[in-house]
Scaffold this active site. Structure first.
Site, PDB file in Angstrom:
ATOM      1  N   TYR A  91       0.851  -1.187   0.000  1.00 17.10           N
ATOM      2  CA  TYR A  91       0.000   0.000   0.000  1.00 17.10           C
ATOM      3  C   TYR A  91       0.888   1.238   0.000  1.00 17.10           C
ATOM      4  O   TYR A  91       1.513   1.579   1.006  1.00 17.10           O
ATOM      5  CB  TYR A  91      -0.911   0.027   1.223  1.00 17.10           C
ATOM      6  CG  TYR A  91      -1.875  -1.126   1.337  1.00 17.10           C
ATOM      7  CD1 TYR A  91      -2.186  -1.934   0.241  1.00 17.10           C
ATOM      8  CD2 TYR A  91      -2.478  -1.427   2.556  1.00 17.10           C
ATOM      9  CE1 TYR A  91      -3.074  -2.993   0.358  1.00 17.10           C
ATOM     10  CE2 TYR A  91      -3.381  -2.485   2.680  1.00 17.10           C
ATOM     11  CZ  TYR A  91      -3.661  -3.257   1.579  1.00 17.10           C
ATOM     12  OH  TYR A  91      -4.540  -4.303   1.705  1.00 17.10           O
ATOM     13  N   PHE A  94     -14.097  -4.954   1.190  1.00 20.94           N
ATOM     14  CA  PHE A  94     -15.085  -4.280   0.343  1.00 20.94           C
ATOM     15  C   PHE A  94     -16.520  -4.536   0.814  1.00 20.94           C
ATOM     16  O   PHE A  94     -17.314  -5.160   0.111  1.00 20.94           O
ATOM     17  CB  PHE A  94     -14.918  -4.694  -1.118  1.00 20.94           C
ATOM     18  CG  PHE A  94     -13.589  -4.351  -1.721  1.00 20.94           C
ATOM     19  CD1 PHE A  94     -12.930  -3.185  -1.356  1.00 20.94           C
ATOM     20  CD2 PHE A  94     -12.990  -5.174  -2.649  1.00 20.94           C
ATOM     21  CE1 PHE A  94     -11.691  -2.857  -1.913  1.00 20.94           C
ATOM     22  CE2 PHE A  94     -11.761  -4.856  -3.207  1.00 20.94           C
ATOM     23  CZ  PHE A  94     -11.112  -3.697  -2.845  1.00 20.94           C
ATOM     24  N   PRO A  95     -16.890  -4.050   2.015  1.00 13.99           N
ATOM     25  CA  PRO A  95     -18.244  -4.304   2.538  1.00 13.99           C
ATOM     26  C   PRO A  95     -19.353  -3.701   1.683  1.00 13.99           C
ATOM     27  O   PRO A  95     -20.501  -4.110   1.796  1.00 13.99           O
ATOM     28  CB  PRO A  95     -18.218  -3.659   3.928  1.00 13.99           C
ATOM     29  CG  PRO A  95     -17.075  -2.702   3.900  1.00 13.99           C
ATOM     30  CD  PRO A  95     -16.067  -3.293   2.974  1.00 13.99           C
ATOM     31  N   PHE A 123     -22.068  -3.806  -5.667  1.00 12.52           N
ATOM     32  CA  PHE A 123     -23.529  -3.815  -5.613  1.00 12.52           C
ATOM     33  C   PHE A 123     -24.113  -3.315  -6.934  1.00 12.52           C
ATOM     34  O   PHE A 123     -23.621  -2.342  -7.513  1.00 12.52           O
ATOM     35  CB  PHE A 123     -24.038  -2.907  -4.491  1.00 12.52           C
ATOM     36  CG  PHE A 123     -23.991  -3.514  -3.124  1.00 12.52           C
ATOM     37  CD1 PHE A 123     -25.156  -3.760  -2.429  1.00 12.52           C
ATOM     38  CD2 PHE A 123     -22.792  -3.832  -2.509  1.00 12.52           C
ATOM     39  CE1 PHE A 123     -25.132  -4.310  -1.161  1.00 12.52           C
ATOM     40  CE2 PHE A 123     -22.739  -4.385  -1.250  1.00 12.52           C
ATOM     41  CZ  PHE A 123     -23.928  -4.632  -0.565  1.00 12.52           C
TER      42      PHE A 123
END
Length: 290
Positions: free
Chosen positions: A66, A215-216, A220
């Site tokens: 990161y 990635f909650p 979608f």
């Protein structure tokens, strides 16, 4: 390393010989755009990390990839010397290229180099947890993880790693890893819209192994988002809060690592994850992933 009690949502979970908060913090968003380079607000990034620990969070997820190196160096600047209760989880298996890509790097020499880079940038002699990242940026891919995972087992025997986990993996790869050495967690994409690991989560829970979803709110469709937003509106809260609360209620072995670069958003996530969802709420949410 103990955190026997907490006021954070979800309570605690035992990873190996460490008791950690189920509500953790993911440091990926502290780096610059596309997880490359330094943050726009260096002092703000340090403040988020310090606020997380002040709030009682004892599980911080990071990686030397990161930035690269940026989040680990921020963690070290903000929190070193580390509280005894703090559990730092990192991952190996990918590097970064100049375009911001995530090329795989899973040869034994690559993994040894990455483990030593994490040790150096975090300023520790032993890494609490190293997740072996498989697949690629598009998701898990079939194939053996034996050579890569056995390299981490060797580094564990050398005393450089305490606990092992796997990330971005298939169910078959989880079984293969467990046949080589004990793992304490699996870290995969999972949320209300992506329920492919439902059976795996339940099996891991029965065996005392944690599941750490990333990635909650990722992936979608608009229709699914409308259903989630409807529940959030009924409860007077945000979709992210509902998604986090659902994950905590889904299974006791699920550990959350939502990321943010804002102290206000961090506090909002903590409050949101503590929502109590009714049977009606859960039924409406369950329709999203099925």
């Amino acid at each position: 390393m103990n955190a026997p009690t907490t006021s954070l949502p979800g309570g605690t979970w035992t990873l190996g010989n460490s008791t950690i908060t189920r509500f953790g913090y993911g440091a990926m968003q502290l780096a610059g755009p596309w997880v490359m380079g330094p943050p726009a607000d260096h002092d703000g990034a340090l403040a988020v990390l310090r606020e997380a620990v002040a709030a009682g969070i004892t599980h911080v997820d990071t990686s030397d990839a990161y930035g690269p190196r940026v989040t680990n160096e921020l963690i070290r600047e903000a929190l070193h010397p580390y509280p005894e209760s703090l559990f730092l989880a990192t991952k190996v298996g990918a590097n970064r290229d100049a375009q911001g890509g995530w090329p795989t790097a899973r040869r034994p020499e690559d993994l040894r180099k990455q483990v030593h880079e994490n040790l150096q940038s975090l300023g520790v002699e032993t890494l609490d947890l190293v997740n072996m990242r498989m697949g690629d940026a598009e998701g898990p891919k079939p194939g053996s993880l034996a050579e890569a995972f056995e390299t981490l087992v060797e580094l564990q025997r050398e005393g450089l790693i305490r606990h092992l986990g796997v990330s971005n993996v298939t169910t078959e790869q989880v079984a293969e890893a467990r046949g080589i050495a004990p793992i304490v967690c699996v870290q995969n994409l999972y949320n209300l819209a992506h329920r492919h690991d439902d059976d795996l989560i339940d099996r891991l829970a029965a065996d005392g192994i944690a599941y750490v979803p990333f990635f909650p709110l990722g992936g979608f469709t608009p229709l699914q988002s409308d259903a989630l937003s409807g529940v959030a509106a009924r409860l007077g809260t945000t979709p992210m809060s509902v998604a986090l609360a659902w994950l905590l209620q889904r299974s006791p072995n699920i550990l959350l690592i939502p990321g943010t670069s804002s102290t206000a958003h961090l506090r909002e996530n903590i409050v949101g994850a503590g929502l109590s969802l009714s049977d009606e709420d859960v039924a409406d949410l369950e329709s999203i992933g099925h």
